[in-house]
Design an enzyme around this catalytic site. Sequence first.
Site, PDB file in Angstrom:
ATOM      1  N   LYS A  51      16.419  20.574  27.742  1.00 27.19           N
ATOM      2  CA  LYS A  51      16.478  21.969  28.191  1.00 27.19           C
ATOM      3  C   LYS A  51      15.839  22.876  27.149  1.00 27.19           C
ATOM      4  O   LYS A  51      16.375  23.059  26.058  1.00 27.19           O
ATOM      5  CB  LYS A  51      17.923  22.423  28.399  1.00 27.19           C
ATOM      6  CG  LYS A  51      17.985  23.748  29.149  1.00 27.19           C
ATOM      7  CD  LYS A  51      19.269  24.508  28.942  1.00 27.19           C
ATOM      8  CE  LYS A  51      19.242  25.412  27.748  1.00 27.19           C
ATOM      9  NZ  LYS A  51      18.281  26.533  27.837  1.00 27.19           N
ATOM     10  N   GLY A  78      20.567  25.435  17.479  1.00 27.55           N
ATOM     11  CA  GLY A  78      20.733  26.839  17.850  1.00 27.55           C
ATOM     12  C   GLY A  78      21.774  27.491  16.967  1.00 27.55           C
ATOM     13  O   GLY A  78      21.937  27.128  15.802  1.00 27.55           O
ATOM     14  N   SER A  79      22.479  28.443  17.540  1.00 27.48           N
ATOM     15  CA  SER A  79      23.426  29.221  16.746  1.00 27.48           C
ATOM     16  C   SER A  79      24.693  28.410  16.453  1.00 27.48           C
ATOM     17  O   SER A  79      25.091  27.541  17.233  1.00 27.48           O
ATOM     18  CB  SER A  79      23.796  30.502  17.498  1.00 27.48           C
ATOM     19  OG  SER A  79      24.412  30.181  18.726  1.00 27.48           O
ATOM     20  N   THR A  80      25.316  28.729  15.342  1.00 28.49           N
ATOM     21  CA  THR A  80      26.560  28.061  14.960  1.00 28.49           C
ATOM     22  C   THR A  80      27.640  28.326  16.006  1.00 28.49           C
ATOM     23  O   THR A  80      28.416  27.433  16.360  1.00 28.49           O
ATOM     24  CB  THR A  80      26.995  28.530  13.555  1.00 28.49           C
ATOM     25  OG1 THR A  80      25.978  28.104  12.625  1.00 28.49           O
ATOM     26  CG2 THR A  80      28.322  27.920  13.130  1.00 28.49           C
ATOM     27  N   VAL A  86      27.376  28.845  19.350  1.00 25.45           N
ATOM     28  CA  VAL A  86      27.246  27.983  20.535  1.00 25.45           C
ATOM     29  C   VAL A  86      27.451  26.521  20.134  1.00 25.45           C
ATOM     30  O   VAL A  86      28.072  25.746  20.873  1.00 25.45           O
ATOM     31  CB  VAL A  86      25.882  28.205  21.234  1.00 25.45           C
ATOM     32  CG1 VAL A  86      25.679  27.206  22.366  1.00 25.45           C
ATOM     33  CG2 VAL A  86      25.790  29.627  21.773  1.00 25.45           C
ATOM     34  N   GLY A  87      26.978  26.146  18.954  1.00 27.37           N
ATOM     35  CA  GLY A  87      27.158  24.764  18.483  1.00 27.37           C
ATOM     36  C   GLY A  87      28.620  24.347  18.434  1.00 27.37           C
ATOM     37  O   GLY A  87      28.980  23.232  18.815  1.00 27.37           O
ATOM     38  N   GLU A 141      22.253  21.064  14.841  1.00 24.90           N
ATOM     39  CA  GLU A 141      21.422  21.712  13.814  1.00 24.90           C
ATOM     40  C   GLU A 141      21.613  23.206  14.008  1.00 24.90           C
ATOM     41  O   GLU A 141      21.149  23.760  15.002  1.00 24.90           O
ATOM     42  CB  GLU A 141      19.936  21.347  13.977  1.00 24.90           C
ATOM     43  CG  GLU A 141      19.617  19.878  13.811  1.00 24.90           C
ATOM     44  CD  GLU A 141      19.761  19.378  12.390  1.00 24.90           C
ATOM     45  OE1 GLU A 141      20.070  20.184  11.480  1.00 24.90           O
ATOM     46  OE2 GLU A 141      19.585  18.166  12.193  1.00 24.90           O
ATOM     47  N   CYS A 168      15.719  28.475  10.804  1.00 23.75           N
ATOM     48  CA  CYS A 168      17.040  28.152  10.267  1.00 23.75           C
ATOM     49  C   CYS A 168      16.961  27.815   8.782  1.00 23.75           C
ATOM     50  O   CYS A 168      17.951  27.925   8.074  1.00 23.75           O
ATOM     51  CB  CYS A 168      17.679  27.019  11.064  1.00 23.75           C
ATOM     52  SG  CYS A 168      16.568  25.657  11.362  1.00 23.75           S
ATOM     53  N   GLU A 204      23.364  35.352   8.865  1.00 23.25           N
ATOM     54  CA  GLU A 204      22.001  34.926   9.199  1.00 23.25           C
ATOM     55  C   GLU A 204      21.347  36.025  10.037  1.00 23.25           C
ATOM     56  O   GLU A 204      21.753  36.269  11.169  1.00 23.25           O
ATOM     57  CB  GLU A 204      22.039  33.612   9.995  1.00 23.25           C
ATOM     58  CG  GLU A 204      20.665  33.107  10.352  1.00 23.25           C
ATOM     59  CD  GLU A 204      20.680  31.780  11.093  1.00 23.25           C
ATOM     60  OE1 GLU A 204      21.436  31.629  12.062  1.00 23.25           O
ATOM     61  OE2 GLU A 204      19.923  30.876  10.677  1.00 23.25           O
TER      62      GLU A 204
HETATM   63  P1  NAP Z   1      21.799  30.020  21.176  1.00 23.33           P
HETATM   64  O1  NAP Z   1      22.512  30.842  22.176  1.00 23.33           O
HETATM   65  O2  NAP Z   1      22.577  29.155  20.279  1.00 23.33           O
HETATM   66  O3  NAP Z   1      20.714  29.152  22.002  1.00 23.33           O
HETATM   67  C1  NAP Z   1      20.204  27.889  21.620  1.00 23.33           C
HETATM   68  C2  NAP Z   1      20.063  27.017  22.838  1.00 23.33           C
HETATM   69  O4  NAP Z   1      21.352  26.741  23.386  1.00 23.33           O
HETATM   70  C3  NAP Z   1      19.270  27.647  23.974  1.00 23.33           C
HETATM   71  O5  NAP Z   1      18.535  26.650  24.657  1.00 23.33           O
HETATM   72  C4  NAP Z   1      20.351  28.188  24.860  1.00 23.33           C
HETATM   73  O6  NAP Z   1      19.936  28.352  26.189  1.00 23.33           O
HETATM   74  C5  NAP Z   1      21.401  27.103  24.744  1.00 23.33           C
HETATM   75  N1  NAP Z   1      22.758  27.529  25.092  1.00 23.33           N
HETATM   76  C6  NAP Z   1      23.300  28.767  25.011  1.00 23.33           C
HETATM   77  N2  NAP Z   1      24.578  28.761  25.421  1.00 23.33           N
HETATM   78  C7  NAP Z   1      24.859  27.494  25.790  1.00 23.33           C
HETATM   79  C8  NAP Z   1      26.031  26.844  26.306  1.00 23.33           C
HETATM   80  N3  NAP Z   1      27.165  27.512  26.530  1.00 23.33           N
HETATM   81  N4  NAP Z   1      25.973  25.514  26.563  1.00 23.33           N
HETATM   82  C9  NAP Z   1      24.838  24.820  26.332  1.00 23.33           C
HETATM   83  N5  NAP Z   1      23.712  25.382  25.849  1.00 23.33           N
HETATM   84  C10 NAP Z   1      23.718  26.694  25.564  1.00 23.33           C
HETATM   85  O7  NAP Z   1      20.888  30.931  20.282  1.00 23.33           O
HETATM   86  P2  NAP Z   1      20.284  32.369  20.684  1.00 23.33           P
HETATM   87  O8  NAP Z   1      21.312  33.169  21.437  1.00 23.33           O
HETATM   88  O9  NAP Z   1      18.999  32.155  21.343  1.00 23.33           O
HETATM   89  O10 NAP Z   1      20.078  32.985  19.264  1.00 23.33           O
HETATM   90  C11 NAP Z   1      21.163  33.640  18.605  1.00 23.33           C
HETATM   91  C12 NAP Z   1      21.165  33.353  17.136  1.00 23.33           C
HETATM   92  O11 NAP Z   1      21.258  31.943  16.909  1.00 23.33           O
HETATM   93  C13 NAP Z   1      19.923  33.746  16.390  1.00 23.33           C
HETATM   94  O12 NAP Z   1      19.907  35.091  16.081  1.00 23.33           O
HETATM   95  C14 NAP Z   1      20.029  32.851  15.179  1.00 23.33           C
HETATM   96  O13 NAP Z   1      20.877  33.388  14.222  1.00 23.33           O
HETATM   97  C15 NAP Z   1      20.621  31.588  15.725  1.00 23.33           C
HETATM   98  N6  NAP Z   1      19.611  30.565  16.026  1.00 23.33           N
HETATM   99  C16 NAP Z   1      19.481  29.535  15.165  1.00 23.33           C
HETATM  100  C17 NAP Z   1      18.534  28.555  15.409  1.00 23.33           C
HETATM  101  C18 NAP Z   1      18.351  27.409  14.498  1.00 23.33           C
HETATM  102  O14 NAP Z   1      17.267  26.828  14.483  1.00 23.33           O
HETATM  103  N7  NAP Z   1      19.339  27.006  13.761  1.00 23.33           N
HETATM  104  C19 NAP Z   1      17.721  28.641  16.523  1.00 23.33           C
HETATM  105  C20 NAP Z   1      17.890  29.704  17.413  1.00 23.33           C
HETATM  106  C21 NAP Z   1      18.850  30.641  17.130  1.00 23.33           C
HETATM  107  P3  NAP Z   1      19.370  29.774  26.708  1.00 23.33           P
HETATM  108  O15 NAP Z   1      18.642  30.408  25.601  1.00 23.33           O
HETATM  109  O16 NAP Z   1      18.480  29.409  27.828  1.00 23.33           O
HETATM  110  O17 NAP Z   1      20.574  30.527  27.143  1.00 23.33           O
HETATM  111 MG    MG Z   2      22.717  32.838  22.944  1.00 21.25          MG
END
Ligand code: NAP
Ligand code: MG
Length: 452
Positions: free
Chosen positions: A155, A208-210, A212-213, A230, A264, A356
């Site tokens: 995804k 992604g974000s901590t 959601v992780g 990650e 990240c 972050e």
């Molecule tokens: P995010 O919400 O954690 O999104 C990362 C991925 O997870 C996306 O594909 C997202 O899908 C998916 N996702 C979101 N909610 C989910 C759920 N409940 N179940 C399964 N998958 C889910 O990150 P973001 O909102 O785009 O960014 C927010 C913050 O996260 C950033 O400002 C940054 O601090 C951090 N971030 C960190 C990294 C990293 O490399 N460590 C990368 C991105 C963001 P959708 O986007 O399609 O909803």
């Molecule tokens: Mg998000």
Amino acid sequence: MSDTHTVINPATAEPVTDVHLASAAEADAAIEAAHLAFRAWRDVAPGERAALLRRFAAVVDDHVEELAELEVRNAGHTWGNARWEAGNVRDCLNYYAGAPERMFGRQIPVAGGVDLTFYEPLGVVGIIVPWNFPMPIAGWGFAPALAAGNTVVLKPAELTPLTAIRLGELALEAGLPDHVLTVVPGKGSVVGERFVTHPLVRKVCFTGSTEVGKRIMAGCADQVKRVTLELGGKSANIVFADADIAAAAASAPSAVFDNAGQDCCARSRILVERSAYDEFVSLLEPVVTGMRVLDPADESSEMGPLISAGQQRTVQSYLDDVEIAFAGTAPHGDGFWVPPTVVATEDPSSRIWREEVFGPVVAVMPFDDEAHAVELANDTEYGLSGSIFTRDLGRGLRVARAVEAGNLSVNSHSSVRYWTPFGGYKQSGLGRELGPDAPLAFTEEKNVFIAH
Ligand code: NAP
Ligand code: MG
């Protein structure tokens, strides 16, 4: 009802194209098809699976320019970065093409028989990719997972689906069987959620974000589902007074402003030994103010926009709170621009030092001695990466060992290498990706005893 997402070019805020978002039922269908494809894929001879991955790599190589162009438009990446990212997918596939023929088990001495271990694939692996590095993060997941004999559902982030969709097509063009690698564009709350809850998905790889992780890890607990995380970072760039200060100042901006700080591993906290602080900051300023922040359609752009209006607002909210030491420039037109910005602080409890930002903002703080530097560097919930600048190699190694993070570099800001392990300490993640052992993370180790 068909749900779509309009992809936006973040440099111009102009629409690029519409992408269909999969429903939960469509996600389930993709997972079930991947499950059916698994039986045949796991039984493909190791040499043949290797050859298919090499062919996939070759097809990606033929499309580096096309993939890069998509990423420049979809994610606002610079051309140099976007070409590197497409090439990284190719290289990762070639590297893990070496794995199918090297999934060695062991023969362990036992009384009364023979004991053998086997690394067996898990089944369907679900990979959830963020928008900051759409191509590499997809490849870091699917290349070793496929090499180990799993099928993959992937995804992409809703904001950045275009290169992932194209990679899915290129996999078929290269001859991977149907449903071995399926890209399922959709919302995290719909498609990502099904990866967590559908029992046929045996492992989730999430970047992604901590926040959601943590939810994904909790969700996976329900089925004791394997999970790799990650997550975020707030990495330290530690500059000692005995370092080549000019080199440290020259390299610090790209270590945090690359990809507009949406990385990240961004070295978003710079710690400078007090006696070298003024010199470092005075050398840093012209590098930051001289950065070419332009629409990445211009090949000379060194930094592009943020991914979205929402991300721009989030980053801006940090800047409203602080005093800016100096900043570079950014275009004034439409698009989600924030200039590269430097904030000086001596308050380790401030938001700008702790959270972050995920944008082109760096905080600089002086420290008194080595112990103080390590204490400041480790005073965070995160632990992904970090850099140490010093001419004293003993100190370089000592501090690299003392910083609680997964990926350290001395006198450089080495980026992620696909052939070395990558992952976080503390709340930066769980498990490791890349490196020689990555395929094993997509297997179960089975033990078989045969009586004489
Ligand atoms: P995010 O919400 O954690 O999104 C990362 C991925 O997870 C996306 O594909 C997202 O899908 C998916 N996702 C979101 N909610 C989910 C759920 N409940 N179940 C399964 N998958 C889910 O990150 P973001 O909102 O785009 O960014 C927010 C913050 O996260 C950033 O400002 C940054 O601090 C951090 N971030 C960190 C990294 C990293 O490399 N460590 C990368 C991105 C963001 P959708 O986007 O399609 O909803
Ligand atoms: Mg998000």
